[in-house]
Write a protein that holds these residues in place. Structure first.
Motif, PDB file in Angstrom:
ATOM      1  N   ALA A 270      54.756  31.304  36.945  1.00 58.98           N
ATOM      2  CA  ALA A 270      53.365  31.731  36.832  1.00 58.98           C
ATOM      3  C   ALA A 270      52.466  30.838  37.669  1.00 58.98           C
ATOM      4  CB  ALA A 270      52.928  31.691  35.379  1.00 58.98           C
ATOM      5  N   LEU A 271      51.342  31.385  38.104  1.00 57.50           N
ATOM      6  CA  LEU A 271      50.316  30.584  38.760  1.00 57.50           C
ATOM      7  C   LEU A 271      49.136  30.490  37.800  1.00 57.50           C
ATOM      8  CD1 LEU A 271      50.396  32.032  42.388  1.00 57.50           C
ATOM      9  CD2 LEU A 271      51.517  29.978  41.486  1.00 57.50           C
ATOM     10  N   ARG A 272      48.526  29.331  37.776  1.00 56.37           N
ATOM     11  CA  ARG A 272      47.433  29.121  36.840  1.00 56.37           C
ATOM     12  C   ARG A 272      46.119  29.446  37.541  1.00 56.37           C
ATOM     13  NH1 ARG A 272      48.907  24.686  32.573  1.00 56.37           N
ATOM     14  NH2 ARG A 272      50.143  26.447  31.844  1.00 56.37           N
TER      15      ARG A 272
ATOM     16  N   ALA B 209      48.836  39.738  37.065  1.00 53.47           N
ATOM     17  CA  ALA B 209      48.736  40.135  35.672  1.00 53.47           C
ATOM     18  C   ALA B 209      48.646  38.904  34.789  1.00 53.47           C
ATOM     19  CB  ALA B 209      49.965  40.959  35.280  1.00 53.47           C
ATOM     20  N   SER B 210      47.671  38.918  33.880  1.00 51.86           N
ATOM     21  CA  SER B 210      47.590  37.878  32.867  1.00 51.86           C
ATOM     22  C   SER B 210      47.930  38.541  31.549  1.00 51.86           C
ATOM     23  CB  SER B 210      46.171  37.305  32.805  1.00 51.86           C
ATOM     24  OG  SER B 210      45.299  38.260  32.225  1.00 51.86           O
ATOM     25  N   ALA B 211      47.864  37.759  30.462  1.00 49.88           N
ATOM     26  CA  ALA B 211      48.110  38.334  29.148  1.00 49.88           C
ATOM     27  C   ALA B 211      47.082  39.418  28.849  1.00 49.88           C
ATOM     28  CB  ALA B 211      48.059  37.238  28.089  1.00 49.88           C
ATOM     29  N   ARG B 212      45.940  39.361  29.515  1.00 45.66           N
ATOM     30  CA  ARG B 212      44.825  40.244  29.237  1.00 45.66           C
ATOM     31  C   ARG B 212      44.774  41.510  30.079  1.00 45.66           C
ATOM     32  NH1 ARG B 212      40.051  38.795  26.673  1.00 45.66           N
ATOM     33  NH2 ARG B 212      40.680  38.605  24.521  1.00 45.66           N
TER      34      ARG B 212
ATOM     35  N   GLY C 106      37.025  38.403  35.252  1.00 44.95           N
ATOM     36  CA  GLY C 106      36.811  38.386  33.805  1.00 44.95           C
ATOM     37  C   GLY C 106      37.808  39.239  33.036  1.00 44.95           C
ATOM     38  N   SER C 107      38.349  40.254  33.683  1.00 43.52           N
ATOM     39  CA  SER C 107      39.270  41.111  32.956  1.00 43.52           C
ATOM     40  C   SER C 107      40.608  40.420  32.711  1.00 43.52           C
ATOM     41  CB  SER C 107      39.492  42.414  33.740  1.00 43.52           C
ATOM     42  OG  SER C 107      40.163  42.115  34.945  1.00 43.52           O
ATOM     43  N   LEU C 108      40.824  39.268  33.364  1.00 43.13           N
ATOM     44  CA  LEU C 108      42.083  38.543  33.193  1.00 43.13           C
ATOM     45  C   LEU C 108      41.991  37.459  32.130  1.00 43.13           C
ATOM     46  CD1 LEU C 108      42.718  37.910  37.006  1.00 43.13           C
ATOM     47  CD2 LEU C 108      43.879  39.633  35.601  1.00 43.13           C
ATOM     48  N   ILE C 109      40.744  37.133  31.748  1.00 47.16           N
ATOM     49  CA  ILE C 109      40.537  35.900  30.983  1.00 47.16           C
ATOM     50  C   ILE C 109      40.351  36.169  29.486  1.00 47.16           C
ATOM     51  CG2 ILE C 109      39.008  33.891  30.718  1.00 47.16           C
ATOM     52  CD1 ILE C 109      38.374  34.251  33.747  1.00 47.16           C
ATOM     53  N   ASP C 110      41.075  35.373  28.700  1.00 52.29           N
ATOM     54  CA  ASP C 110      40.902  35.375  27.251  1.00 52.29           C
ATOM     55  C   ASP C 110      40.168  34.087  26.921  1.00 52.29           C
ATOM     56  OD1 ASP C 110      41.085  34.953  24.569  1.00 52.29           O
ATOM     57  OD2 ASP C 110      43.256  35.345  24.436  1.00 52.29           O
TER      58      ASP C 110
ATOM     59  N   LEU D 243      49.032  33.552  35.459  1.00 52.74           N
ATOM     60  CA  LEU D 243      49.158  34.833  36.149  1.00 52.74           C
ATOM     61  C   LEU D 243      50.573  35.038  36.656  1.00 52.74           C
ATOM     62  CD1 LEU D 243      46.093  34.654  38.566  1.00 52.74           C
ATOM     63  CD2 LEU D 243      46.193  35.806  36.352  1.00 52.74           C
ATOM     64  N   ARG D 244      51.033  36.251  36.556  1.00 49.34           N
ATOM     65  CA  ARG D 244      52.219  36.676  37.296  1.00 49.34           C
ATOM     66  C   ARG D 244      51.715  37.344  38.554  1.00 49.34           C
ATOM     67  NH1 ARG D 244      57.569  35.695  35.888  1.00 49.34           N
ATOM     68  NH2 ARG D 244      57.663  35.248  33.660  1.00 49.34           N
ATOM     69  N   VAL D 245      52.259  36.968  39.679  1.00 48.55           N
ATOM     70  CA  VAL D 245      51.804  37.567  40.930  1.00 48.55           C
ATOM     71  C   VAL D 245      53.001  38.218  41.603  1.00 48.55           C
ATOM     72  CG1 VAL D 245      50.686  37.137  43.149  1.00 48.55           C
ATOM     73  CG2 VAL D 245      50.125  35.708  41.160  1.00 48.55           C
ATOM     74  N   GLU D 246      52.878  39.487  41.917  1.00 52.78           N
ATOM     75  CA  GLU D 246      53.987  40.091  42.656  1.00 52.78           C
ATOM     76  C   GLU D 246      53.494  40.981  43.774  1.00 52.78           C
ATOM     77  OE1 GLU D 246      55.229  43.734  39.775  1.00 52.78           O
ATOM     78  OE2 GLU D 246      55.683  41.668  39.107  1.00 52.78           O
ATOM     79  N   SER D 247      54.342  41.064  44.778  1.00 51.05           N
ATOM     80  CA  SER D 247      53.985  41.831  45.963  1.00 51.05           C
ATOM     81  C   SER D 247      53.962  43.324  45.636  1.00 51.05           C
ATOM     82  CB  SER D 247      55.018  41.551  47.058  1.00 51.05           C
ATOM     83  OG  SER D 247      54.859  42.521  48.069  1.00 51.05           O
ATOM     84  N   ILE D 248      52.986  44.033  46.167  1.00 46.46           N
ATOM     85  CA  ILE D 248      53.011  45.506  46.027  1.00 46.46           C
ATOM     86  C   ILE D 248      52.898  46.122  47.404  1.00 46.46           C
ATOM     87  CG2 ILE D 248      52.171  45.779  43.666  1.00 46.46           C
ATOM     88  CD1 ILE D 248      49.334  46.080  44.869  1.00 46.46           C
TER      89      ILE D 248
END
Ligand SMILES: Cc1cc2nc3c(=O)[nH]c(=O)nc-3n(C[C@H](O)[C@H](O)[C@H](O)COP(=O)(O)O)c2cc1C
Ligand code: SF4
Ligand code: FES
Lengths: 169, 446, 907
Positions: C804-806, C856-859, C889-893, C901-906
């Motif tokens: 994960a990346l912070r 993607a975060s938990a949120r 903001g949509s990623l943050i709890d 964050l999980r980061v993956e190539s699309i």
């Protein structure tokens, strides 16, 4: 400083560039020698080269431009392989420098390889009128002799020393 | 009119034209002996005793006593730098180029002596960018001197270290001015600094710095070799020793001549072993005695018989020996044309920092162009003179004041002042006679 | 120099200027010394805040015994110096220089923005030749060319004074403009494709002595003679730079920096300078509205206020005080904050009040730290920047910190998650993973204590912190909205252990400090006192206070989401834009009951309100604000709002009246007097004092008496904008109370008294404060000012997932905020939305710059473009906060310690 960046210098010159920077107590001092190096490599001082120099010395490209544009030897648009610098300052003026300039300008007007320019006193007044081709001195000139010399460069009879090293053109 | 050369600085290159620039040639003619001798002296004593006694004055233009300049170095402030002014750009000056190309070891030796004397371990040679051959010869000489232990670490076992970096300029006359040179060496635009502080206090990288001309330094080995006092026996008054004069224009034998100071301009221009007189045999109409920056002198006896004495010509005629360039013009030459071409030079070379120089030099150039190309207007000369006064108030009565930072601005007025002093009638006539043919550039010597 | 300095032990020397002998500080430049004593030596290149270059040659003078004509701008005064500025020689040189400057000048004054206020024009009139003798062809340049999105350059008008280039290099640290070429061909230029994109570019327009540099937003909008100006403070961020606000025909057209020594040195950032355009926008709400049949419809003020009061009354009746909440208040004035605090806490009796949105620091910390002043940066032992990127958040404070580090030799240490604008000036940059700054701070503090950290950067920082004496100024902000504030609080607690540590709390929102100071925070009452400490005092004064501490913004939103908030007041609040947790903000706003919006614009946050009460904006209202160092300064009304908008505080008072409470406050000055009387930190800072305090007043004034300079400076400079404008200089009397009344000449300043308890300080300011303030004689004891006990919650230490990346989500200058969005000039300056990664992480993910990735975060999740950035530390990912369309903001709890964050190539 690593070699990342615009990657403008070739490998040998990049090594040389780092040596040059290391010669000085402050990196910014290397702007002029690096600009010479780039110009020797490419025949002119391109924006890409200035960007890389900026990176090597840790300044902005604008600062490198500000410094380099002060100096007439740096050509900031592509110019011919042969830079022919004809003196028209006072001694050459009274001994025929302007006529040589005019003759060469006309003769090579459409020759993309030859860049004829008027320059200030070249410190060769004892043998005036004089000129340089790629910074090699030629003295005691008249228009015909001057043209013959330029032609000798074009045909490879004469060559200039590349003083900054790394000449690739 | 039988004056001859007195060769000290030019001895080697005249005597060994085949190899004077090589290490072998140099060593065979005594190079580096003075350095060895100097390394055995107390460093301070070199300046305080030998150089001071020699009366050596800077050969770059201002003629400032070398020993005094060294003594201004801020004490206890290190590192110190020695910067060699090899930017030779003053029109018609070509002596430093000759020394660099034909006797680089004399310069290297002089640098080493000076650096030792002022406790400097890193010296820079600011070399005019166009001198490609000079660059090659200098860098070779430095490489060879290092190999022989005349440079680098622990020179000749003395414990003294010195490195020399050759830094190429890139086409800017103003970088010959010492503070502009320092700016340029720092990677800046070559614009002169406000003084004080002087370089001796805060120069290169804000450290104490000595800037000396090539010829000044190349003279040092001879001063060490012969002793300062004996050197001072040469020359006249406070213009001691010899100087190289670059003689050009309408003389039979243009070239560099090293002569004892004190001979006259007539000697220099007319002696058969020196200038040899005008090629056309016509009279000298005027000559420029000290490089393009100086005001002019005429072919009058009063002027021709003046001695080559820096203070005398300054005080008597308001001209200078400057860079040691003497340009001679016979009576076929239109003085306005010379004034225009020099004004064009200064306008082009102004660094642009001071308003009066940046704008004034360009204005003068434009008006002189019109005058010398047959478009003069009746009051043009008065206008020029007034514009010149805005750059250097009182320009006719040396020493004038200047409204600029450095002397380049006033240099751009020298021609105007000289026209006004000596050729007023001729120029006014030129302006009122309407358009004239562009004067022929005689080509008399071809 | 002010007269105060002269009387406070600066070495003086005696010089004679044009026959008049005066005493001047030793070593001061002659041009300045002469000016202070009424001799104006003409100049172009010299600027008080920059190093002299002596290049225009306009200031040459004669000095007895000195050869030639030395420039007054580079010559320091020396004892006994005899100066002549009026001799024939000097005059003829002035003639000459002006003639030279004009020969190539286009003389296009009639179509020049500068015409009428042009130093070149003015100086020519005063010192120049009558005519030009130049008849040659002039230089020509293409005109004008854009050197940035905001600034245009006309090279024909340029006089090569190097003010702009020196500003860019020396002051802004953005050397992006330069002299190009030389001699008469010298021009100002930028590098091809690299515009002068400095956050400070507008300053060059202000200091340009001709019309060469013009500001795109201002060009051709007014003629100088149509402009009138008042002195005010910019409230774009919490720095509160002094500024002259100019209008023409009741429209704000220009803001110019005023040179305030303690605050901004005359500089403004571009966002502040050009952002005032927002208030001119068409979509300003100009009339009150109520919701009828689901639609907001215009109505009269009595209708709107009645509806609002009814809504509040109903909520109180149904759910009690704890079911009513107020969010916001940091965008208004101190007076607004106070009256709303009194209304919320004294009338509604709710403590559910918060001017922040979970995006700042707890009020207990922000208000209770030992404070430093901005000017303390200049001679600090060291500066420690914790987290915040000042260049992005408080730009002019960045200039000040940069100056300290780059010019004044103050060591600067930063503790941040990513590179900042100050990184290149820092002696040590300590990087930490999000959420772990307290560890770094702890290691630093123990290294100072002698326990080597074994980490070069930390040990170097510790060395730098011990190398000199004096105060350590810690600048702390809330840099990363994707981590919990606890981590920062923990680090602050550690850094507070450094001896002589003083804090500058760099929370950016305009008057957040004033709002917190005046009680718009849970657990606090006006004047920096806690609810408990101030309970008796305020019960006595107000009749009532909340019975128990309330919720902070996150708590309020949570409660609202649970339908527990029956009435919500949004006081210039934009939780959707400002709350780190977008989901929480959305749920909270949706779940809130009756909602009252008090605002200038309709925003996504307030568009569902039941009542909309339009308020006056900055520039339309008088009052005071408190900057991040606690300096109270005035803001001034310059234009009359279109429509019927009211000052915020008046709305609060009107609502109070409807709830049967008469505050009896008629003017902003009456509010100021009440604040001075009841709010302990504001003791003595009443209207009379504020009117006369040239640089404002630092709270509490008893501790900062030396910051008070009473009386206004009057200096003999009329050229409006190129010289540093001194506070109080020549501006129109502003607002109803007259900003520039009582012009006192320099020298007549009186230091304020400093004795006694805070409340008594009102007396000490002499007749200035004497009239209406009744010192409290009997009644409850004055509450003590809050100080923070240093107790920090132990931040939870989140586990690390190697893949994960912070997330680091920090504010940037030009963002999606209300003001930036409403200013057309900024549209092109908003940077593209990108996820910035360390090159190693980017390569590991297997993407290249410009590729799209899914994060993607938990949120939540987002698709974004990636780019490698050397300023980003491995293991972290940087996404700017609140860029239009970014959606961090949509990623943050907000309740989680960090955001992984999980980061993956699309691709
Ligand atoms: C415009 C200008 C150009 C100059 N050019 C040169 C030059 O090319 N070479 C030089 O040695 N000195 C030149 N000088 C003089 C230098 O400023 C300086 O006085 C000199 O290098 C000092 O060395 P010296 O004391 O050994 O003469 C110039 C001065 C001015 C004002
Ligand atoms: S006098 Fe001319 S060359 Fe010298 S500093 Fe001034 S502008 Fe530059
Ligand atoms: S004048 Fe031409 S080389 Fe000197």
């Amino acid at each position: 400083m690593n070699a990342s960046g615009p990657g403008h210098f070739n490998a040998a010159n990049l090594v040389r560039a780092h040596e040059i920077v290391a010669q000085y107590p402050k990196p910014k001092s290397a702007i002029l020698p690096l600009a010479h190096l780039a110009q020797d490599q490419d025949g002119w001082l391109s924006p890409d080269a200035m960007r890389e120099i900026a990176q090597l010395v840790g300044e902005t490209p604008a600062e490198v431009l500000g410094t380099c544009s002060f100096y007439t030897m740096f050509k900031r648009t592509p110019c011919g392989k042969y830079v022919v610098s004809v003196c028209t300052n006072v001694t050459c003026l009274i001994l025929g420098g302007p006529e040589i300039l005019e003759h060469l300008e006309e003769r090579y007007a459409d020759d993309g390889d030859v860049h004829v320019e008027e320059v200030e006193c070249l410190a060769a007044c004892d043998n005036a009128p004089s000129m340089q081709v790629n910074y090699e001195f030629h003295e005691h000139l008249n228009p015909e002799v001057a043209a013959a010399i330029v032609d000798d460069y074009k045909s490879g009879v004469l060559t200039a020393r590349g003083v900054s090293g790394g000449r690739t053109r | 009119m039988t004056a001859t050369e007195t060769r000290l600085v030019t001895a080697r290159l005249r005597e060994r034209p085949e190899d004077s620039w090589t290490m072998d040639g140099a060593l065979a003619s005594g190079a580096y002996e003075s350095l060895k001798q100097a390394l055995g002296m107390a460093p301070e004593s070199i300046g305080k005793e030998q150089v001071a006694a020699s009366g050596l004055r800077g050969r770059g233009g201002a003629g400032f006593p070398a020993a005094t300049k060294w003594s201004f170095l801020a004490p206890d402030s290190f590192p110190r730098y020695l910067v060699v002014n090899a930017d030779e750009g003053e029109p018609s000056t070509f002596k430093d180029r000759m020394l660099i190309e034909l006797d680089p070891h004399a310069l290297v030796e002089g640098i080493a002596i000076a650096a030792f004397a002022v406790s400097c371990h890193l010296a820079f040679i600011y070399l005019r960018g166009e001198f490609a051959l000079g660059y090659e010869r200098l860098t070779d000489a430095i490489r060879d001197a290092k190999a022989k232990g005349f440079l680098g670490a622990n020179i000749q076992g003395s414990g003294f270290d010195l490195e020399i970096v050759v830094h190429r300029g890139a086409g800017a006359y103003i970088c010959g001015e010492e503070s502009a040179l320092i700016e340029s060496l720092e990677g800046e635009r070559g614009m002169p600094r406000i003084k004080p502080p002087f370089p001796a206090v805060a120069g290169l990288y804000a450290k104490p710095t000595v800037v000396n001309n090539v010829e000044t330094l190349a003279t040092l080995p001879h001063i060490i070799a012969m002793g300062g006092e004996r050197y001072a026996e040469l020359g006249v008054n406070k213009s001691t020793g010899t100087r190289i004069f670059s003689l050009s224009g309408h003389v039979k034998r243009p070239g560099n001549y090293e002569v004892e100071l004190g001979i006259t301009f007539r000697d220099l221009i007319f002696s058969p072993e020196l200038g040899g007189g005008t090629p056309s045999g016509r009279p000298v109409k005027f000559f420029i005695p000290g490089g393009a920056s100086s005001q002019w002198l005429t072919g009058s006896d009063e002027h021709l018989d003046a001695p080559l004495d820096m203070d005398f010509v300054q005080q008597t005629f308001g001209v200078m020996l400057g860079s040691g360039a003497v340009m001679v013009y016979d009576d076929t030459v239109n003085p306005a044309l010379i004034a225009w071409r020099l004004a064009k030079f200064f306008a082009h070379e102004s660094c642009g920092k001071c308003t009066p120089c940046r704008e004034g030099a360009g204005w003068i150039e434009k008006v002189l162009y019109r005058i010398s190309h047959g478009e003069g207007r009746p009051n043009d000369l008065d206008l020029l003179f007034s514009v010149g006064n805005s750059i250097s108030p009182g320009v006719l009565n040396a020493p004038f004041t200047q409204t600029t930072i450095c002397p380049l601005g006033p240099s751009a007025v020298s021609g105007v002042a000289s026209l006004h002093k000596y050729f007023r009638e001729e120029v006014i006539a030129m302006c009122s006679n309407g358009p004239r043919a562009i004067p022929v550039t005689a080509g008399a010597m071809q | 120099m002010t007269a105060t300095e002269a009387s406070t032990g600066v070495d003086l020397v005696s010089i004679t200027i044009d026959g008049k002998t005066v005493q001047v500080p030793k070593g001061e430049l002659l041009i300045k010394a002469a000016q202070e004593h009424g001799t104006y030596i003409p100049r172009f290149c010299w600027h008080e805040r920059m190093k002299p270059v002596g290049m225009c040659r306009m200031c040459l003078v004669e000095i007895e015994g000195v050869r030639g004509l030395p420039p007054a701008c580079t010559t320091p005064v020396a004892d006994g110096m005899v100066v002549n500025t009026l001799s024939d020689a000097v005059k003829s040189v002035q003639d000459g220089v002006l003639e030279f400057l004009l020969i190539n000048h286009p003389l296009d004054c009639p179509v020049c923005d500068r015409g009428g206020e042009c130093p070149l024009q003015d100086t020519t009139l005063a010192f120049g030749p009558g005519e030009s003798r130049f008849t040659e062809e002039k230089r020509h340049w293409e005109k004008p060319i854009a050197i940035s999105d905001l600034v245009l350059l006309d090279r024909e008008r340029c006089i090569q004074c190097a003010r702009c280039t020196r500003f860019a290099d020396e002051i802004a640290g953005d050397p992006l403009i330069t002299f190009n070429e030389r001699s008469g061909h010298t021009e100002i230029a930028t590098f091809p494709d690299e515009p002068f994109s400095s956050y400070f570019s507008g300053n060059t327009v202000q200091i340009c002595p001709v019309g060469a540099l013009t500001a795109k937003p201002y060009r051709f909008r007014a003629r100088p003679w149509d402009l009138t100006a008042v002195e005010t403070s910019c409230t774009t961020c919490s720095m509160h730079c002094r500024a002259a606000l100019e209008s023409s025909s009741n429209r704000l057209v220009r803001l110019l920096g005023i040179d305030s020594e303690p605050v901004n040195h005359g500089w403004l950032c571009d966002k502040g300078r050009f952002g005032h355009d927002a208030i001119n926008q068409e979509d300003r709400v100009r009339h009150p509205m109520v919701r009828r049949n689901g639609e907001l419809v215009a109505c009269s003020w009595p209708e709107a206020l009645d509806a609002a009061a009814d809504g509040l009354r109903n909520a109180l009746a149904k759910g009690g005080a704890s079911s009513v909440a107020l969010l916001g208040g940091a965008r208004g004035t101190n007076e607004d904050a106070y009256v709303w605090a009194r209304f919320a806490k004294g009338v509604l009796r709710t403590d559910n009040v918060d001017a922040q949105f979970g995006d700042g620091l707890p009020a207990a910390v922000a208000l209770g730290l030992p404070h430093a002043l901005i000017s303390d940066l200049d001679d600090a032992r060291a500066i420690v920047v914790l987290g915040v990127d000042l260049k992005e958040e408080v730009p002019v404070l960045y200039l000040r910190a940069r100056r300290a580090a780059a010019e004044l030799g103050v060591p600067l240490i930063e503790i941040t998650s990513a590179a900042t604008g100050l990184t290149k000036y820092a002696v040590a940059s300590l990087r930490h993973a999000p959420g772990e700054q307290n560890d770094t701070a702890a290691a630093l503090v123990s290294a100072i204590g002698g326990t080597a950290a074994g980490d070069d950067a930390i040990d170097a920082a510790a060395g730098a912190l011990s190398g000199r004496s004096g105060q350590v100024v810690v600048i702390v902000g809330r840099a990363n909205l994707a981590e919990h504030a606890d981590a920062t609080v923990g680090a602050v607690a550690k850094l507070a252990e450094i001896d002589h540590a003083g804090f500058l709390v760099a929370l950016r929102r305009s008057n957040v400090r004033g709002a917190l100071d005046l009680g718009l925070a849970p657990g606090f009452l006006p004047g920096r006192v806690s609810l408990e400490a101030g309970r008796d005092w305020f019960e006595e004064l107000w009749g009532a206070v909340p019975s128990e501490p309330g919720l902070d913004a996150l708590g309020i939103l949570e409660a609202a989401a649970d339908q527990r908030i029956g009435a919500l007041i949004l006081l210039g609040a934009d939780p959707l834009g400002d709350c780190p947790d977008a989901d929480l903000a959305t749920r909270g706003l949706a779940g809130a009951g009756f909602t009252i919006a008090v605002d200038t614009f309709i925003t996504p946050s307030n568009r569902a309100a039941d009542v909309f009460l339009p308020v006056t904006a900055w520039g339309e209202q008088d009052g005071t604000v408190t900057n991040l160092e606690g300096r109270v300064q005035r803001v001034t009304r310059k234009v009359t709002p279109e429509g019927t908008a009211m000052p915020d505080w008046r709305i609060a008072a009107e609502l109070a009246l409807r709830l049967r409470e008469d505050f009896d406050l008629a003017t902003a000055e009456e509010v100021q007097d009440e604040i001075a009387r009841v709010a302990p930190a504001f003791a003595g800072v009443d209207a009379a004092l504020l009117r006369r305090a040239r640089d404002g007043a630092v709270l509490p004034i008893a501790e900062h008496a030396d910051e008070l300079v009473l009386g206004r400076l009057s200096i003999p400079i009329t050229a409006a904008s190129w010289e540093p404008i001194a506070p109080g200089a020549d501006l129109e009397a502003g607002g109803e109370d007259g900003a520039a009344e009582a012009v006192v000449t320099a020298g007549e300043s009186e230091p304020a008294g400093s004795e006694g308890a805070p409340i008594a300080a009102g007396d000490a300011t002499s007749e200035a404060a004497g009239n209406e303030v009744a010192p409290v004689v009997a009644g409850p004891e004055l509450p003590a000012l809050h100080t923070w006990d240093g107790h920090a919650p132990t931040p939870s230490r989140p586990g690390r997932d190697a893949y994960a990346l912070r997330l680091v989500s920090s504010r940037v200058l030009y963002d999606g905020g209300v003001m930036a969005q409403a200013t057309p000039a900024f549209a092109s300056l908003v940077r593209p939305v990108e996820l910035r990664l360390n090159a190693a992480d980017r390569d590991r993910i297997g993407v290249s710059d410009g590729d799209r990735v899914r994060i993607a975060s938990a949120r939540g999740q987002l698709d974004l473009v990636v780019r490698a950035d050397t300023g980003v530390t491995a293991g972290t990912a940087v996404l700017a906060w609140n860029l239009p369309g970014a959606g961090a903001g949509s990623l943050i709890d907000a309740s989680a310690p960090v955001t992984d964050l999980r980061v993956e190539s699309i691709r």
